[in-house]
Design a protein around this motif. Structure first.
Motif, PDB file in Angstrom:
ATOM      1  N   LYS A  78       0.835  -1.208   0.000  1.00  0.00           N
ATOM      2  CA  LYS A  78       0.000   0.000   0.000  1.00  0.00           C
ATOM      3  C   LYS A  78       0.867   1.256   0.000  1.00  0.00           C
ATOM      4  O   LYS A  78       0.564   2.234  -0.708  1.00  0.00           O
ATOM      5  N   LEU A  79       1.923   1.256   0.802  1.00  0.00           N
ATOM      6  CA  LEU A  79       2.831   2.398   0.860  1.00  0.00           C
ATOM      7  C   LEU A  79       3.483   2.636  -0.491  1.00  0.00           C
ATOM      8  O   LEU A  79       3.570   3.772  -0.969  1.00  0.00           O
ATOM      9  N   TYR A  80       3.927   1.589  -1.128  1.00  0.00           N
ATOM     10  CA  TYR A  80       4.561   1.705  -2.432  1.00  0.00           C
ATOM     11  C   TYR A  80       3.564   2.243  -3.462  1.00  0.00           C
ATOM     12  O   TYR A  80       3.903   3.128  -4.255  1.00  0.00           O
ATOM     13  N   GLN A  81       2.345   1.737  -3.437  1.00  0.00           N
ATOM     14  CA  GLN A  81       1.325   2.230  -4.362  1.00  0.00           C
ATOM     15  C   GLN A  81       1.034   3.711  -4.107  1.00  0.00           C
ATOM     16  O   GLN A  81       0.836   4.485  -5.040  1.00  0.00           O
ATOM     17  N   HIS A  82       1.034   4.102  -2.843  1.00  0.00           N
ATOM     18  CA  HIS A  82       0.822   5.501  -2.494  1.00  0.00           C
ATOM     19  C   HIS A  82       1.928   6.367  -3.078  1.00  0.00           C
ATOM     20  O   HIS A  82       1.664   7.417  -3.682  1.00  0.00           O
ATOM     21  N   PHE A  83       3.190   5.958  -2.913  1.00  0.00           N
ATOM     22  CA  PHE A  83       4.308   6.707  -3.483  1.00  0.00           C
ATOM     23  C   PHE A  83       4.221   6.752  -5.002  1.00  0.00           C
ATOM     24  O   PHE A  83       4.457   7.786  -5.617  1.00  0.00           O
ATOM     25  N   ALA A  84       3.915   5.628  -5.598  1.00  0.00           N
ATOM     26  CA  ALA A  84       3.853   5.570  -7.057  1.00  0.00           C
ATOM     27  C   ALA A  84       2.741   6.455  -7.595  1.00  0.00           C
ATOM     28  O   ALA A  84       2.934   7.187  -8.579  1.00  0.00           O
ATOM     29  N   ASN A  85       1.582   6.423  -6.956  1.00  0.00           N
ATOM     30  CA  ASN A  85       0.452   7.236  -7.421  1.00  0.00           C
ATOM     31  C   ASN A  85       0.676   8.724  -7.182  1.00  0.00           C
ATOM     32  O   ASN A  85       0.352   9.564  -8.025  1.00  0.00           O
ATOM     33  N   SER A  86       1.217   9.073  -6.021  1.00  0.00           N
ATOM     34  CA  SER A  86       1.423  10.492  -5.720  1.00  0.00           C
ATOM     35  C   SER A  86       2.626  11.063  -6.448  1.00  0.00           C
ATOM     36  O   SER A  86       2.738  12.280  -6.580  1.00  0.00           O
ATOM     37  N   SER A  87       3.511  10.235  -6.940  1.00  0.00           N
ATOM     38  CA  SER A  87       4.682  10.743  -7.656  1.00  0.00           C
ATOM     39  C   SER A  87       4.289  11.429  -8.953  1.00  0.00           C
ATOM     40  O   SER A  87       4.967  12.338  -9.415  1.00  0.00           O
ATOM     41  N   ILE A  98      11.166   6.663 -12.731  1.00  0.00           N
ATOM     42  CA  ILE A  98      11.624   5.734 -11.690  1.00  0.00           C
ATOM     43  C   ILE A  98      10.476   4.834 -11.255  1.00  0.00           C
ATOM     44  O   ILE A  98      10.604   3.614 -11.230  1.00  0.00           O
ATOM     45  N   PHE A  99       9.350   5.423 -10.937  1.00  0.00           N
ATOM     46  CA  PHE A  99       8.213   4.624 -10.495  1.00  0.00           C
ATOM     47  C   PHE A  99       7.542   3.919 -11.651  1.00  0.00           C
ATOM     48  O   PHE A  99       6.968   2.859 -11.494  1.00  0.00           O
ATOM     49  N   ALA A 100       7.616   4.504 -12.825  1.00  0.00           N
ATOM     50  CA  ALA A 100       7.027   3.843 -13.987  1.00  0.00           C
ATOM     51  C   ALA A 100       7.781   2.560 -14.307  1.00  0.00           C
ATOM     52  O   ALA A 100       7.191   1.530 -14.616  1.00  0.00           O
ATOM     53  N   LEU A 101       9.111   2.612 -14.228  1.00  0.00           N
ATOM     54  CA  LEU A 101       9.908   1.408 -14.481  1.00  0.00           C
ATOM     55  C   LEU A 101       9.638   0.335 -13.441  1.00  0.00           C
ATOM     56  O   LEU A 101       9.515  -0.839 -13.755  1.00  0.00           O
TER      57      LEU A 101
END
Length: 132
Positions: A78-87, A98-101
């Protein structure tokens, strides 16, 4: 000897049987090895109860640990998804890849595998070395 009647023989036989029975009981309850055996049996029961209790505690520990690890993995995801979405909203455009890769491929680096170092020398050495 006197004339022994049948009743006398029966009384004597019954008395002998009762005497053996009483002797057996006295020997049984006063014998130290029997007491030691009973004490050993009690200690064995206590040890078995302790082992069973520890086994139950250990099983409970591992079940609880597995549940906590599962929730930790879910929270991390969930934390990772939060970072990826908010990035996408917070980072400049040049850092979004970075998060797209990592979303497409979980491995961040695509380094070529290096060859492992050899733990032996090329050719023979020592006793079996051929001298020319």
């Amino acid at each position: 000897m006197q004339n022994w009647t049948e009743e006398m023989w029966q009384i004597l036989l019954i008395g002998l049987i009762i005497g053996f029975f009483i002797g057996y009981l006295v020997a049984r309850f006063t014998n130290g090895s029997v007491k030691a055996q009973k004490q050993t049996q009690q200690e064995l029961r206590k040890a078995q109860d302790t082992i069973a209790e520890q086994k139950a505690q250990l099983e409970k520990h591992f079940v609880e640990t597995a549940d906590l690890m599962k929730s930790l993995a879910q929270d991390y995801q969930k934390l990772y998804q939060h970072f990826a979405n908010s990035s996408t909203n917070l980072l400049p455009d040049n850092h979004k890849e970075i998060f797209a890769l990592t979303q497409e491929n979980p491995t961040l680096t695509d380094k070529p595998k290096q060859e492992q170092p050899k733990d032996y020398s090329e050719g023979s050495s020592g006793l079996f070395k051929h001298e020319s």
